[in-house]
Design an enzyme around this catalytic site. Structure first.
Site, PDB file in Angstrom:
ATOM      1  N   LYS A   1      46.340  44.147  30.958  1.00 26.16           N
ATOM      2  CA  LYS A   1      46.619  44.185  32.395  1.00 26.16           C
ATOM      3  C   LYS A   1      47.964  43.530  32.668  1.00 26.16           C
ATOM      4  O   LYS A   1      48.294  42.506  32.070  1.00 26.16           O
ATOM      5  CB  LYS A   1      45.494  43.461  33.145  1.00 26.16           C
ATOM      6  CG  LYS A   1      45.530  43.612  34.664  1.00 26.16           C
ATOM      7  CD  LYS A   1      44.294  42.964  35.296  1.00 26.16           C
ATOM      8  CE  LYS A   1      44.270  43.099  36.811  1.00 26.16           C
ATOM      9  NZ  LYS A   1      43.061  42.504  37.416  1.00 26.16           N
TER      10      LYS A   1
ATOM     11  N   SER B   1      40.603  45.318  40.784  1.00 19.02           N
ATOM     12  CA  SER B   1      42.031  45.502  40.666  1.00 19.02           C
ATOM     13  C   SER B   1      42.485  45.979  39.294  1.00 19.02           C
ATOM     14  O   SER B   1      43.603  46.469  39.146  1.00 19.02           O
ATOM     15  CB  SER B   1      42.753  44.181  40.994  1.00 19.02           C
ATOM     16  OG  SER B   1      42.396  43.187  40.054  1.00 19.02           O
TER      17      SER B   1
ATOM     18  N   SER C   1      36.935  42.447  39.609  1.00 18.39           N
ATOM     19  CA  SER C   1      37.996  43.346  39.163  1.00 18.39           C
ATOM     20  C   SER C   1      37.890  43.878  37.749  1.00 18.39           C
ATOM     21  O   SER C   1      38.667  44.750  37.366  1.00 18.39           O
ATOM     22  CB  SER C   1      39.358  42.676  39.316  1.00 18.39           C
ATOM     23  OG  SER C   1      39.748  42.739  40.651  1.00 18.39           O
TER      24      SER C   1
HETATM   25  N1  GLN Z   1      38.430  43.207  45.171  1.00 17.93           N
HETATM   26  C1  GLN Z   1      38.552  41.786  45.130  1.00 17.93           C
HETATM   27  C2  GLN Z   1      39.783  41.350  45.871  1.00 17.93           C
HETATM   28  O1  GLN Z   1      40.412  42.180  46.407  1.00 17.93           O
HETATM   29  C3  GLN Z   1      38.514  41.336  43.719  1.00 17.93           C
HETATM   30  C4  GLN Z   1      39.820  41.241  43.045  1.00 17.93           C
HETATM   31  C5  GLN Z   1      39.747  40.649  41.675  1.00 17.93           C
HETATM   32  O2  GLN Z   1      38.667  40.426  41.124  1.00 17.93           O
HETATM   33  N2  GLN Z   1      40.902  40.351  41.141  1.00 17.93           N
HETATM   34  O3  GLN Z   1      40.115  40.201  45.931  1.00 17.93           O
END
Ligand code: GLN
Length: 465
Positions: free
Chosen positions: A70, A145, A169
């Protein structure tokens, strides 16, 4: 493309080099926008070395595993952008601990996976480099994400990939792409070199097509690290070893019907099927409650935005990243760099975080959310004194259409409903592939165990996958 474990079992000459070659040609045809930066040339060189080592019997633990990383995880000499304009041209001078460990074990980094900007999002649509397409339906999101990490594994552009999970995410995109998404206990995997979003909830996690690959990868990248003060020194049993035995007890917790009922009906059906499968294998089920379910999401967003507003203050246009041309005075300069460099969602989080930390609102929001987090953690501890694991869906819906939720942040935030509580508590969780809807969209289901019981998590998952 075979899973890494299968490939290693029936290895033929030059298999790794050929695999990288085939990825490169397929990627040129349709990339799903899964990597922001590719590392193909380097990967070919590494692949040759891996083939030689496998042939002459000097293979290391992950020799020839092709890995996507990532793009919020630091890679020395390879651009790392966090999918933000502010880091568009940033090349780190050091490797994250996980990256160093992968390389030392013979892993091959093939590309830097696309993500929501600074890992803020659930659909990969906030990336400065554009959305990622779901390989199962290119009109739909792969989740977020870590959308690029998930799509890359699903499209077989790598054997495994690394993602980060702050509120879901890793697990949510895994559910959307028919892959395994695993987030261990907070502290199991060093965060050194992970670009901080919300440090007290950020976890590095893995994507794979098999549980065996996840175990192999975990065994290499986990464990204490002097570079991360929050990395844990608890004994860390090998998950490869754990997979060789069956769980001795299977008391499974499930959430009350009232919470599950809002799920998509096909996901719920699949959940019931797997529950029955568990029962047929001798498991018993118990209803458990994590209280204040309507507070999980607000708690998560208040705390993560507060931490993000502080963490992201380092991007000031002075030390690294984008530098604005507007230079009247220093305040204008920093403001201009941040205004130009950050996208809309990141700005929203910084503003929200600054607000909940400001005097007069601190007690009403930030402190309250800290208290709610403690209640969630305590209730998890209580739950795991009576059950071995909690079984729940990963997401309430199958992958949604690109653009469907971009103008409705609240509905986007609600897609973290089943995933946000585990990083708040810090316990391990995994999303495993559980088939498809009638229209062919992936479904993922989730297991969670108590802190530091990744071994049990994997054993239970192996039992019903
Ligand atoms: N969807 C969540 C957010 O927008 C989780 C993001 C994540 O786990 N990095 O914060």
């Amino acid at each position: 493309m075979k899973s890494y474990s299968d490939l290693r079992q029936s290895y033929t000459d030059n298999a790794i080099f050929n695999e990288v070659g085939s990825i490169i040609s397929r990627y040129e045809h349709e990339s799903y926008n899964s990597y922001i930066t590719t590392n193909f040339e380097d990967a070919l060189v590494q692949a040759k070395e891996s083939d030689t080592r496998i042939a002459n019997g000097t293979a290391r633990a992950l020799e020839g595993m092709i890995i996507g990383v990532k793009d919020n995880i630091s890679t020395k000499g390879i651009k790392t952008t966090a999918a933000s304009k502010i880091l568009e041209n940033f090349t780190p001078v050091y490797d994250a601990t996980v990256v160093q460990r992968l390389k030392d074990a013979g892993g091959i980094i093939i590309g830097k996976a696309n993500l929501d900007e600074f890992a803020m999002g659930s659909s990969n649509e906030t990336s400065y480099f554009g959305p990622v397409k779901n390989p199962y339906d290119i009109e739909r999101v792969p989740g977020g994400s870590s959308g690029g990490s998930a799509a890359a594994v699903a499209a077989k552009f790598c054997h495994t990939s690394l993602g980060s999970d702050t509120g879901g995410s890793v697990r949510q995109p895994a559910a959307f792409t028919n892959t395994y998404g695993f987030k261990p206990t907070y502290g199991r995997i060093s965060r050194y070199g992970l670009f901080a979003f919300a440090s007290s909830l950020d976890h590095i996690g893995t994507f794979s097509t098999t549980l065996e690959d996840a175990a192999l990868l975990y065994d290499v990248i986990s464990g204490n690290d002097p570079m991360d003060a929050t990395a844990s020194s608890e004994t860390n049993p090998s998950l490869v070893e754990a997979l060789k035995t069956s769980p001795t007890s299977m008391v499974i917790g499930e959430l009350p019907d009232a919470i599950l009922k809002d799920c998509d009906s096909e996901i719920l059906e699949r959940y019931q099927e797997y529950k029955q499968r568990f029962i047929d294998l001798g498991a018993t089920f118990k209803t458990v409650t994590i209280p204040h379910d309507n507070a999980w999401i607000p708690t998560y967003y208040i705390l993560t935005s507060a931490e993000a507003s502080s963490n992201l203050s380092r991007y000031d246009g002075v030390r690294f990243g984008l530098r604005s041309e507007l230079t009247n005075d220093v305040i204008d300069y920093v403001t201009a760099s941040r205004t130009e460099g950050f996208g809309k969602e990141v700005k929203r989080r910084i503003m929200l975080g600054t607000y909940v930390l400001s005097s007069g609102y601190y007690d009403a929001y930030y402190k309250k959310a800290q208290q709610a987090r403690r209640i969630i953690l305590n209730s998890y501890k209580e739950i795991f004194s009576t059950v071995d694991a909690v079984f729940l869906p990963t997401t309430a819906t199958p992958p949604f259409k690109i653009g469907e939720k971009t103008n409705d942040p609240i509905s986007m935030y609600l897609s973290d409903y089943f995933t946000a509580s585990s990083p708040l508590a810090g316990n391990p969780s995994i999303s495993f592939p559980a088939g498809f809807t009638k229209s062919g969209l992936p479904i993922g289901l989730q297991l969670q165990t108590s802190h530091f019981r990744e071994d049990l998590l994997f054993q239970l998952c192996a039992k019903i996958r």
